[in-house]
Design an enzyme around this catalytic site. Structure first.
Site, mmCIF file in Angstrom:
data_model
loop_
_atom_site.group_PDB
_atom_site.id
_atom_site.type_symbol
_atom_site.label_atom_id
_atom_site.label_comp_id
_atom_site.label_asym_id
_atom_site.label_seq_id
_atom_site.Cartn_x
_atom_site.Cartn_y
_atom_site.Cartn_z
ATOM 1 N N THR A 66 -8.439 6.765 -2.960
ATOM 2 C CA THR A 66 -9.757 6.239 -3.323
ATOM 3 C C THR A 66 -10.826 7.315 -3.234
ATOM 4 O O THR A 66 -11.856 7.217 -3.885
ATOM 5 C CB THR A 66 -10.172 5.046 -2.438
ATOM 6 O OG1 THR A 66 -9.954 5.394 -1.072
ATOM 7 C CG2 THR A 66 -9.395 3.800 -2.802
ATOM 8 N N LYS A 74 0.244 14.594 1.393
ATOM 9 C CA LYS A 74 -1.050 14.908 0.773
ATOM 10 C C LYS A 74 -1.206 16.415 0.521
ATOM 11 O O LYS A 74 -2.108 16.848 -0.180
ATOM 12 C CB LYS A 74 -2.192 14.377 1.648
ATOM 13 C CG LYS A 74 -2.284 12.846 1.655
ATOM 14 C CD LYS A 74 -3.405 12.370 2.561
ATOM 15 C CE LYS A 74 -3.519 10.866 2.709
ATOM 16 N NZ LYS A 74 -4.227 10.204 1.587
ATOM 17 N N LYS A 106 -9.313 14.086 3.744
ATOM 18 C CA LYS A 106 -8.445 12.911 3.827
ATOM 19 C C LYS A 106 -7.566 13.076 5.052
ATOM 20 O O LYS A 106 -7.513 14.161 5.637
ATOM 21 C CB LYS A 106 -7.590 12.773 2.562
ATOM 22 C CG LYS A 106 -6.887 14.074 2.154
ATOM 23 C CD LYS A 106 -6.117 13.944 0.840
ATOM 24 C CE LYS A 106 -6.989 14.016 -0.380
ATOM 25 N NZ LYS A 106 -6.952 12.823 -1.214
ATOM 26 N N ARG A 107 -6.835 12.019 5.430
ATOM 27 C CA ARG A 107 -5.889 12.142 6.542
ATOM 28 C C ARG A 107 -4.971 13.352 6.302
ATOM 29 O O ARG A 107 -4.612 13.647 5.159
ATOM 30 C CB ARG A 107 -4.997 10.886 6.646
ATOM 31 C CG ARG A 107 -5.691 9.598 6.965
ATOM 32 C CD ARG A 107 -6.386 9.584 8.302
ATOM 33 N NE ARG A 107 -5.560 10.060 9.386
ATOM 34 C CZ ARG A 107 -4.743 9.319 10.128
ATOM 35 N NH1 ARG A 107 -4.607 8.030 9.878
ATOM 36 N NH2 ARG A 107 -4.060 9.845 11.120
ATOM 37 N N LYS A 151 -14.403 8.295 -5.474
ATOM 38 C CA LYS A 151 -15.736 8.614 -4.933
ATOM 39 C C LYS A 151 -16.229 9.942 -5.500
ATOM 40 O O LYS A 151 -17.393 10.083 -5.871
ATOM 41 C CB LYS A 151 -15.682 8.715 -3.403
ATOM 42 C CG LYS A 151 -15.233 7.453 -2.684
ATOM 43 C CD LYS A 151 -14.899 7.750 -1.211
ATOM 44 C CE LYS A 151 -14.125 6.616 -0.568
ATOM 45 N NZ LYS A 151 -13.497 7.017 0.715
ATOM 46 N N HIS A 187 0.783 -1.238 0.000
ATOM 47 C CA HIS A 187 0.000 0.000 0.000
ATOM 48 C C HIS A 187 0.808 1.278 0.000
ATOM 49 O O HIS A 187 0.239 2.362 -0.045
ATOM 50 C CB HIS A 187 -0.922 0.055 1.221
ATOM 51 C CG HIS A 187 -2.169 -0.739 1.055
ATOM 52 N ND1 HIS A 187 -3.302 -0.212 0.503
ATOM 53 C CD2 HIS A 187 -2.452 -2.020 1.352
ATOM 54 C CE1 HIS A 187 -4.252 -1.142 0.484
ATOM 55 N NE2 HIS A 187 -3.754 -2.252 0.986
HETATM 56 C C1 LIG Z 1 -12.230 7.115 1.105
HETATM 57 C C2 LIG Z 1 -11.847 7.473 2.468
HETATM 58 C C3 LIG Z 1 -10.509 7.710 2.777
HETATM 59 C C4 LIG Z 1 -9.398 7.670 1.748
HETATM 60 O O1 LIG Z 1 -9.252 8.957 1.217
HETATM 61 P P1 LIG Z 1 -7.976 9.369 0.315
HETATM 62 O O2 LIG Z 1 -8.304 10.739 -0.131
HETATM 63 O O3 LIG Z 1 -7.921 8.403 -0.813
HETATM 64 O O4 LIG Z 1 -6.796 9.310 1.192
HETATM 65 C C5 LIG Z 1 -10.180 8.054 4.067
HETATM 66 N N1 LIG Z 1 -11.123 8.151 5.022
HETATM 67 C C6 LIG Z 1 -12.432 7.943 4.756
HETATM 68 C C7 LIG Z 1 -13.417 8.083 5.849
HETATM 69 C C8 LIG Z 1 -12.840 7.599 3.478
HETATM 70 O O5 LIG Z 1 -14.128 7.385 3.229
#
Ligand SMILES: *Cc1c(COP(=O)(O)O)cnc(C)c1O
Length: 811
Positions: free
Chosen positions: A652, A550, A544-545, A656, A356
């Site tokens: 991911t 990022k 995101k985190r 979405k 990952h």
């Molecule tokens: C999809 C998702 C992530 C992943 O987000 P990235 O932008 O791809 O890092 C992290 N936390 C939650 C709650 C998510 O639904």
């Protein structure tokens, strides 16, 4: 197929309510109504669940077990109803009873047993496996406390425990009769028994692993798979009277607590390796319990251990469950009495591994001293695996001792988990094309040379059932009206929507849907924070985190620059924007927490400055979670995917967003590359350094953030604003950010990409003004998002790695 009519449902529901609360439905509050509904839905699921298991046991289909330290499920009620195919009926029936389904759904605590993308991927995979009729089950830890709850107080993150089980969990079933014993510590006794060297683990500390099973409902297909999460308990819960009489009562309690600590909390960090004994214990705990129960079940139904790998696939989600390899070896050797060669063949054929991350700081390695003490027999097995592995290396890399010692599983006093995972599995996959190429070319080049056929790519995906059908019912309806319903079972058929990108009415309707979703989010923001945001502004979202790679800081610097420009010229001609952030920072990650503080300081100043006529607003939504993401994503115009190229393995949330008709502004990193390939350059906004340039800078140097800053008056100004008290009276508050950018030469190329990012943002502004064009882009993004359904991903895993699923049925 499960069906139910309204009247039966109402009767069942009232009966269930009375049964569990001992009073009439009319006298209940919403929480009690939620509990009754959840419990009823679980009853509805129970029969299909049992039938699915019976079918699996009798057909002897290959079973897949997905081992993951994290499962970020979110809420289950709405999606279970949706997948059962009874959400609309329930909605109507409940509203006739004066109850709003959505209100009850929103009372469910998120099951947040994960940090971010990795855990959410595991959850999407469970949904897809069940929906594709693949016998695939999750295996993990039932943490008593999930990822912490984030509060923003005076602009800073404050962590509170996530006590998600506080009001119980209607979905899980405790199965004490399926418990396993996990053994820690002790010694290994070797003896010769009838000419065979045998190993017995003695004087160990036994720990009881109790499974809790959660049903995973497939989409309208009569399949219910299982997520099995393990909880740690002392072997005997009996009160120890002898210790009481000795006055050791407190010690006994302490002992109990020390055992329960194993499944107490989720480690809150997903891109950083934490060398803690407790974490190693957690890993072995759930892997050992999981593998033992898989084998017990397999044998119980008459399986022949020598064909174990024909019937079972075990997948490890990152290196966290790598101990499945030596644990399976241990059972095959010590308990089943197989030869090393047979055991190794079965193990490597059974296990597959997903990588990952390439972030060096996230690569797991355990100090040998600690490892040996905690897991003596497992360590012996790893030594033997390594001995044979190095033998293989000697014949491949003759005389190249340095390379061999670099690749060895044991080295520099550590057990290197990724090396163990590669050597002990038949498949190693990356999670997006670019990521897999980087693994092969750079990070794991030596292993790729050794085992070229093990390496493969499986680009991540997301379940369109949660992220579109459930999260965005209006868009779902528009798609169904335009192209029928076939895409729901075959998401790649969403491409049929592309022609509607040229239909004026559909474009208009897309705009209306987005606006409605934005208004709904605006209400939530107002209720939560008292900030008024305008649904006519561009909703520009980064959720995101919080991580340096990022680059939330890049986003924030851009806002600071825009704010300066607006102060200079309040009539500056821009489309009003609302910048929305959400995300948690690991509690020990200082820079990430400072990033949150900076965003909130900027937000405070900008939102309260009357001079800029509300042209921009900045919002930080607290406690990012799956459920919050489900609210934000359908309301997003612009998706920020701005990681330093090469650093985000896939991402991911990017998928979405596109599925919900957001336009992406992105670097060519992770799966953004594949999104670009799908929608074409005209329907995404790309900026920043490319892979080659980033790798060259890392390898050859030549970047000076200082020079970049000095040559750009905008950057000079905003970096100074970090340390001159402009956003906060305390001049030192953001010094660490300043130093990261300038003193330590900006590891993630924030300043280097700044100019390109701003130009890209100007382009976004121009595109948005032409709403016809924008909606056309949105439609094309939606139409091409089907390939990013995790159904596609899971099909690829099933056929390319696990050898399971419909292609393999009845073989
Ligand atoms: C999809 C998702 C992530 C992943 O987000 P990235 O932008 O791809 O890092 C992290 N936390 C939650 C709650 C998510 O639904």
């Amino acid at each position: 197929m499960f069906t139910i009519d309204k009247e039966t449902f109402k009767r069942d529901y009232k009966k269930k309510f009375l049964e569990i609360h001992g009073r009439e439905l009319e006298d209940g509050n919403n929480q009690s109504k939620y509990e009754a509904l959840g419990s009823l839905v679980r009853d509805y699921v129970a029969k299909t669940w049992m039938n699915t298991n019976k079918r699996y046991n009798s057909t002897g289909e290959k079973q897949v077990y997905y081992l993951s330290m994290e499962f970020l499920l979110g809420r289950l009620l709405g999606n279970s109803l949706l997948n059962l195919g009874i959400r609309d009926i329930c909605n109507e029936a409940l509203s006739e009873l004066g109850i709003e389904l959505e209100t009850l759904e929103n009372l469910e605590q998120d099951q947040g047993l994960g940090n971010g993308g990795l855990g959410r991927l595991a959850a999407c995979f469970l949904d897809s496996m069940a929906s594709l009729n693949i016998p695939g089950h999750g295996c993990g830890i039932r943490y008593k406390y999930g990822f912490f709850e984030q509060k923003i107080i005076n602009g800073s993150q404050v962590e509170a425990p996530d006590n998600w089980l506080r009001s119980g969990n209607v979905w899980e079933i405790r199965k004490p009769d399926k418990s396993e014993i996990v053994r820690f510590g002790g010694e290994v006794k070797c003896e010769d028994v009838n000419g065979r060297l045998t190993f017995t683990h003695i004087n160990y500390e036994p720990i009881l692993a109790i499974p809790y099973d959660t049903p995973i409902v497939g989409y309208e297909n009569d399949v219910v798979n299982t997520l099995r999460l393990w909880s740690a308990e002392p072997v005997s819960n009996e009160f120890d009277f002898s210790s009481f009489s000795r006055g050791d009562f407190l010690k006994a309690i302490e002992y109990k607590n020390s055992i329960e600590a194993i499944s107490h909390v989720l480690y809150p960090d997903d891109s950083f390796y934490e060398g803690k004994m407790l974490r190693l214990k957690q890993q072995y705990f759930f892997v050992s319990a999981g593998v033992q129960s898989i084998i017990r079940h397999f044998k119980c139904h008459g399986g022949d251990i020598l064909s174990f790998d024909d019937k079972i696939a075990i997948h490890i989600n990152d290196t966290h469950p790598t101990l499945a390899i030596p644990e399976l070896m241990r059972i095959l050797l010590d308990e089943e009495g197989l030869s090393w060669v047979d055991a190794w063949r079965i193990t490597t054929n059974t296990i597959s591994y997903t990588n990952h991350t390439i972030l060096a700081e996230a690569l797991e390695k355990w100090p040998i001293d600690m490892f040996k003490k905690l897991l003596p027999r497992i360590y012996m097995i790893i030594e033997e695996i390594n001995r044979r592995f190095c033998e293989e290396l000697w014949s491949k890399y003759i005389g190249q001792w340095e390379k061999i010692s670099k690749m060895s599983i044991l080295g520099d006093g550590y057990v290197r988990m990724a090396h163990l995972a590669i050597s002990g599995s038949h498949s190693v996959n990356g999670v997006a094309k670019l990521h897999t190429e980087i693994l092969k070319k750079q990070e794991m080049a030596d292993f790729y040379y050794l085992y070229p056929r093990k390496f493969n790519n499986k680009t991540n995906g997301i379940t369109h059932r949660r992220w579109l059908l459930k999260a965005n019912p209006k868009l779902t309806k528009l798609l169904c009206e335009s192209i029928g319903e076939g895409w729901i079972k075959h998401p790649t058929d969403m491409v049929n929507f592309e022609k509607f990108a040229y239909d004026k009415n559909v474009r208009k309707e897309l705009g209306n849907i987005k606006r409605d979703n934005k208004s709904k989010l605006a209400d939530i923001v107002y209720k939560d924070q008292g900030i008024l945001i305008d649904p006519n502004s561009i909703f520009d979202v980064q959720i995101k985190r919080i991580h340096a790679y990022k680059r939330q800081i890049l986003n924030c610097l851009r806002i600071m620059d825009l704010y300066n420009k607006l102060l200079e010229n309040p009539n500056l001609d821009i489309v009003p924007r609302t910048f929305i952030f959400a995300g948690k920072a690991a509690p020990s990650y200082y820079l990430a927490k400072k990033t949150i503080e900076l965003i909130n300081s900027v937000a405070y100043k900008v939102n309260n400055d009357k001079r800029i006529n509300d042209k921009i607003k900045v919002v930080y939504l607290e406690n990012y979670s799956v459920s919050l993401a489900e609210e934000i994503i359908p309301a997003t115009d612009l998706s920020e995917q701005i990681s330093t190229t090469t650093k985000e393995a896939s991402g991911t949330s990017n998928m979405k967003f596109m599925m919900n008709g957001s336009i992406t502004i992105a670097t060519l990193d992770g799966a953004n590359v594949e999104i670009r390939d799908e929608v074409g350059d005209d329907n995404i906004v790309i900026f920043g350094l490319n892979e080659r340039e980033v790798i060259d800078y890392y390898q050859k140097g030549g970047y000076s953030s200082w020079d970049t800053c000095n040559n750009d008056p905008r950057l000079r100004r905003i970096t100074q604003d970090l340390i001159n008290g402009y956003y906060c009276g305390d001049k030192d508050r953001f010094k660490v950010i300043y130093e990261n950018l300038l003193t330590y030469n900006d590891e993630f190329f924030v300043l280097k990409d700044f100019d390109s990012y701003l130009k890209a943002q100007d382009k976004v502004d121009r595109l948005y003004r032409d709403s016809n064009k924008w909606e056309k882009m949105a439609a094309i993004n939606i139409a091409h998002s089907g390939i990013f359904s995790s159904d596609r991903t899971i099909m690829e895993y099933a056929t390319g790695i696990w050898g399971s699923g419909f292609l393999y049925k009845n073989l």
